[in-house]
Design a protein around this motif. Structure first.
Motif, PDB file in Angstrom:
ATOM      1  N   ASP A 191     -16.335  22.185 -14.348  1.00 25.94           N
ATOM      2  CA  ASP A 191     -14.985  23.060 -14.575  1.00 25.94           C
ATOM      3  C   ASP A 191     -13.982  22.410 -15.418  1.00 25.94           C
ATOM      4  OD1 ASP A 191     -15.605  24.788 -12.419  1.00 25.94           O
ATOM      5  OD2 ASP A 191     -15.038  23.442 -10.775  1.00 25.94           O
ATOM      6  N   THR A 192     -13.757  20.910 -15.485  1.00 22.63           N
ATOM      7  CA  THR A 192     -12.826  20.275 -16.502  1.00 22.63           C
ATOM      8  C   THR A 192     -13.627  19.134 -16.879  1.00 22.63           C
ATOM      9  OG1 THR A 192     -11.998  18.773 -14.421  1.00 22.63           O
ATOM     10  CG2 THR A 192     -10.786  21.165 -15.009  1.00 22.63           C
ATOM     11  N   PRO A 193     -13.167  18.607 -18.083  1.00 19.98           N
ATOM     12  CA  PRO A 193     -13.936  17.391 -18.493  1.00 19.98           C
ATOM     13  C   PRO A 193     -13.428  16.096 -17.832  1.00 19.98           C
ATOM     14  CG  PRO A 193     -11.808  18.031 -20.017  1.00 19.98           C
ATOM     15  CD  PRO A 193     -12.033  19.106 -18.943  1.00 19.98           C
ATOM     16  N   GLU A 194     -12.317  16.220 -16.821  1.00 22.27           N
ATOM     17  CA  GLU A 194     -12.111  15.236 -15.944  1.00 22.27           C
ATOM     18  C   GLU A 194     -11.319  15.648 -14.724  1.00 22.27           C
ATOM     19  OE1 GLU A 194      -9.610  12.560 -18.269  1.00 22.27           O
ATOM     20  OE2 GLU A 194      -8.009  14.348 -18.777  1.00 22.27           O
ATOM     21  N   SER A 195     -11.570  14.836 -13.788  1.00 22.29           N
ATOM     22  CA  SER A 195     -10.751  15.310 -12.381  1.00 22.29           C
ATOM     23  C   SER A 195      -9.502  14.559 -12.146  1.00 22.29           C
ATOM     24  CB  SER A 195     -11.733  15.305 -11.370  1.00 22.29           C
ATOM     25  OG  SER A 195     -12.976  16.171 -11.490  1.00 22.29           O
ATOM     26  N   ILE A 196      -8.597  15.041 -12.034  1.00 17.47           N
ATOM     27  CA  ILE A 196      -7.256  14.302 -12.125  1.00 17.47           C
ATOM     28  C   ILE A 196      -6.486  14.558 -10.577  1.00 17.47           C
ATOM     29  CG2 ILE A 196      -4.833  14.076 -12.983  1.00 17.47           C
ATOM     30  CD1 ILE A 196      -5.927  14.931 -15.581  1.00 17.47           C
ATOM     31  N   TYR A 197      -6.402  13.560  -9.770  1.00 13.62           N
ATOM     32  CA  TYR A 197      -5.825  13.573  -8.617  1.00 13.62           C
ATOM     33  C   TYR A 197      -4.254  12.889  -8.889  1.00 13.62           C
ATOM     34  CZ  TYR A 197     -10.107  14.603  -6.346  1.00 13.62           C
ATOM     35  OH  TYR A 197     -11.178  15.188  -5.845  1.00 13.62           O
ATOM     36  N   THR A 198      -3.416  13.517  -8.518  1.00 21.52           N
ATOM     37  CA  THR A 198      -1.927  13.105  -8.699  1.00 21.52           C
ATOM     38  C   THR A 198      -0.950  12.850  -7.789  1.00 21.52           C
ATOM     39  OG1 THR A 198      -2.011  14.538 -10.808  1.00 21.52           O
ATOM     40  CG2 THR A 198      -0.003  13.924 -10.097  1.00 21.52           C
ATOM     41  N   ALA A 199       0.022  12.057  -7.628  1.00 21.20           N
ATOM     42  CA  ALA A 199       0.917  11.898  -6.631  1.00 21.20           C
ATOM     43  C   ALA A 199       2.225  11.443  -7.399  1.00 21.20           C
ATOM     44  CB  ALA A 199       0.507  10.835  -5.586  1.00 21.20           C
ATOM     45  N   ASP A 200       3.116  11.499  -6.898  1.00 17.05           N
ATOM     46  CA  ASP A 200       4.388  11.063  -7.539  1.00 17.05           C
ATOM     47  C   ASP A 200       5.044   9.678  -6.626  1.00 17.05           C
ATOM     48  OD1 ASP A 200       4.899  12.929  -9.306  1.00 17.05           O
ATOM     49  OD2 ASP A 200       6.128  14.274  -7.909  1.00 17.05           O
ATOM     50  N   VAL A 201       5.351   8.634  -7.449  1.00 13.78           N
ATOM     51  CA  VAL A 201       5.823   7.413  -6.959  1.00 13.78           C
ATOM     52  C   VAL A 201       7.334   7.350  -7.496  1.00 13.78           C
ATOM     53  CG1 VAL A 201       5.530   4.908  -7.154  1.00 13.78           C
ATOM     54  CG2 VAL A 201       3.634   6.449  -7.119  1.00 13.78           C
ATOM     55  N   THR A 202       7.954   6.819  -6.338  1.00 17.33           N
ATOM     56  CA  THR A 202       9.671   6.649  -6.582  1.00 17.33           C
ATOM     57  C   THR A 202       9.779   5.251  -6.408  1.00 17.33           C
ATOM     58  OG1 THR A 202       9.923   8.754  -5.830  1.00 17.33           O
ATOM     59  CG2 THR A 202      11.819   7.490  -5.869  1.00 17.33           C
ATOM     60  N   TYR A 203      10.752   4.733  -7.044  1.00 16.25           N
ATOM     61  CA  TYR A 203      11.426   3.344  -6.771  1.00 16.25           C
ATOM     62  C   TYR A 203      12.699   3.425  -6.675  1.00 16.25           C
ATOM     63  CZ  TYR A 203       7.008   1.521  -9.018  1.00 16.25           C
ATOM     64  OH  TYR A 203       5.710   1.240  -9.386  1.00 16.25           O
ATOM     65  N   THR A 204      13.256   2.782  -5.540  1.00 16.90           N
ATOM     66  CA  THR A 204      14.747   2.761  -5.069  1.00 16.90           C
ATOM     67  C   THR A 204      15.264   1.475  -5.033  1.00 16.90           C
ATOM     68  OG1 THR A 204      14.043   4.885  -3.757  1.00 16.90           O
ATOM     69  CG2 THR A 204      16.278   3.752  -3.238  1.00 16.90           C
ATOM     70  N   ILE A 205      16.482   1.260  -5.326  1.00 19.35           N
ATOM     71  CA  ILE A 205      17.085   0.001  -5.375  1.00 19.35           C
ATOM     72  C   ILE A 205      18.470   0.098  -4.481  1.00 19.35           C
ATOM     73  CG2 ILE A 205      18.432   0.596  -7.365  1.00 19.35           C
ATOM     74  CD1 ILE A 205      18.357  -2.652  -7.888  1.00 19.35           C
ATOM     75  N   VAL A 206      18.701  -0.841  -3.546  1.00 18.96           N
ATOM     76  CA  VAL A 206      19.741  -0.741  -2.809  1.00 18.96           C
ATOM     77  C   VAL A 206      20.478  -2.350  -2.761  1.00 18.96           C
ATOM     78  CG1 VAL A 206      18.974   0.993  -1.177  1.00 18.96           C
ATOM     79  CG2 VAL A 206      18.465  -1.350  -0.702  1.00 18.96           C
ATOM     80  N   ALA A 207      21.698  -2.235  -2.445  1.00 18.70           N
ATOM     81  CA  ALA A 207      22.099  -3.817  -2.482  1.00 18.70           C
ATOM     82  C   ALA A 207      21.737  -4.496  -1.183  1.00 18.70           C
ATOM     83  CB  ALA A 207      23.708  -3.720  -2.324  1.00 18.70           C
ATOM     84  N   ASN A 208      21.496  -5.752  -1.173  1.00 18.18           N
ATOM     85  CA  ASN A 208      21.189  -6.597  -0.155  1.00 18.18           C
ATOM     86  C   ASN A 208      22.431  -6.799   0.483  1.00 18.18           C
ATOM     87  OD1 ASN A 208      18.488  -6.938  -0.587  1.00 18.18           O
ATOM     88  ND2 ASN A 208      18.532  -9.013  -1.429  1.00 18.18           N
ATOM     89  N   ASN A 235       0.844  -1.165   0.098  1.00 15.45           N
ATOM     90  CA  ASN A 235       0.177  -0.088  -0.111  1.00 15.45           C
ATOM     91  C   ASN A 235       0.999   1.394   0.057  1.00 15.45           C
ATOM     92  OD1 ASN A 235      -1.504  -2.176   1.296  1.00 15.45           O
ATOM     93  ND2 ASN A 235      -3.256  -0.806   0.963  1.00 15.45           N
ATOM     94  N   LEU A 236       0.764   2.110  -1.042  1.00 14.96           N
ATOM     95  CA  LEU A 236       1.597   3.296  -1.096  1.00 14.96           C
ATOM     96  C   LEU A 236       1.556   4.023  -0.043  1.00 14.96           C
ATOM     97  CD1 LEU A 236       1.232   4.694  -4.733  1.00 14.96           C
ATOM     98  CD2 LEU A 236       3.335   3.759  -3.712  1.00 14.96           C
ATOM     99  N   SER A 237       2.754   4.476   0.717  1.00 18.85           N
ATOM    100  CA  SER A 237       2.930   5.579   1.845  1.00 18.85           C
ATOM    101  C   SER A 237       4.141   6.307   1.593  1.00 18.85           C
ATOM    102  CB  SER A 237       3.019   4.753   3.098  1.00 18.85           C
ATOM    103  OG  SER A 237       4.337   3.935   2.913  1.00 18.85           O
ATOM    104  N   THR A 238       4.451   7.387   2.267  1.00 18.97           N
ATOM    105  CA  THR A 238       5.652   8.240   2.311  1.00 18.97           C
ATOM    106  C   THR A 238       6.844   7.356   2.792  1.00 18.97           C
ATOM    107  OG1 THR A 238       5.124   9.120   4.206  1.00 18.97           O
ATOM    108  CG2 THR A 238       4.395  10.497   2.427  1.00 18.97           C
ATOM    109  N   THR A 239       6.569   6.066   3.165  1.00 17.36           N
ATOM    110  CA  THR A 239       7.774   5.468   3.807  1.00 17.36           C
ATOM    111  C   THR A 239       8.489   4.373   2.760  1.00 17.36           C
ATOM    112  OG1 THR A 239       6.710   5.471   5.947  1.00 17.36           O
ATOM    113  CG2 THR A 239       8.543   4.052   5.547  1.00 17.36           C
ATOM    114  N   GLN A 240       9.406   4.263   2.561  1.00 18.73           N
ATOM    115  CA  GLN A 240       9.986   3.277   1.518  1.00 18.73           C
ATOM    116  C   GLN A 240       9.613   1.832   2.120  1.00 18.73           C
ATOM    117  OE1 GLN A 240      14.076   3.460   0.664  1.00 18.73           O
ATOM    118  NE2 GLN A 240      14.106   5.318  -0.554  1.00 18.73           N
ATOM    119  N   THR A 241       9.095   0.992   1.081  1.00 27.24           N
ATOM    120  CA  THR A 241       8.445  -0.068   1.410  1.00 27.24           C
ATOM    121  C   THR A 241       9.034  -1.104   0.497  1.00 27.24           C
ATOM    122  OG1 THR A 241       6.712   0.707   2.396  1.00 27.24           O
ATOM    123  CG2 THR A 241       6.510  -1.681   2.187  1.00 27.24           C
TER     124      THR A 241
END
Length: 187
Positions: free
Chosen positions: A170-187, A128-134
């Protein structure tokens, strides 16, 4: 006496040659030297999103979409290069917003699976998306050009939860936006 001297000289000469050969066999001769050659491997991880899939739209078109939610799968969405085991994490910059209105980031579930030509295995989590890297993908092995399919599942928006999110005229569609970031690290 000459024969005795000749034998003595020959014995000394042979003894000297044996001693020189033993010294040369034990060490490196003066006209050569050794080097220790090391092959060192450093950790390298890269991750990229398919350039043609930088924008992902979760679109509600029908009554069933509003009732069931919407899920979109992007094939070969992520490409990973790693010189050993790795973990890919996902996070968002916050809730989905449109002006001062928002939709909880946790309404979006991100899932991963191996993409085309990817036999490296690994462990996949539902996030589930959150502001914490999961952690989304974890692999004990590295690889080059490892492709992963990503599903953006918004079934939490079902049950007509978003029935009032469209604002007309107001608009032909309503757009809700968020940025999603993928991060890679070594095990």
């Amino acid at each position: 006496m000459k024969t005795k001297n000749l034998f003595l000289t020959a014995a000394i000469l042979i003894s000297g040659l044996v001693s020189v050969n033993e010294v040369m066999a034990e060490g490196t001769p003066a006209n050569a030297d050794n080097v220790t050659l090391n092959i060192k491997f450093k950790p390298i991880q890269t991750i990229s999103v398919n350039p043609s899939q930088k924008n992902v739209d979760i679109e509600y078109y029908t009554k069933d979409d509003y009732n069931n939610g919407v899920s979109v799968t992007k094939e070969d969405h992520l490409t990973v290069f790693s010189t050993g085991g790795f973990t890919v994490s996902v996070q968002t910059n916050g809730d989905f917003t449109k002006g001062t209105e928002n939709i909880a980031a946790s309404d979006m579930v991100v899932l991963a699976e191996a993409g085309s030509d990817n036999t490296s295995g690994g462990t996949f989590s539902s996030v589930n998306l959150s502001t914490t890297q999961t952690s989304l993908i974890s692999s004990e092995k590295g690889g080059s050009e490892l492709k992963y399919n990503i599903t953006y599942n918004n079934e939490a928006g079902g049950g007509y939860k978003y029935i009032d999110k469209y604002t007309h005229p107001d608009t032909p569609e309503s757009i809700y936006t968020a940025d999603v970031t993928y991060t890679i690290v070594a095990n």
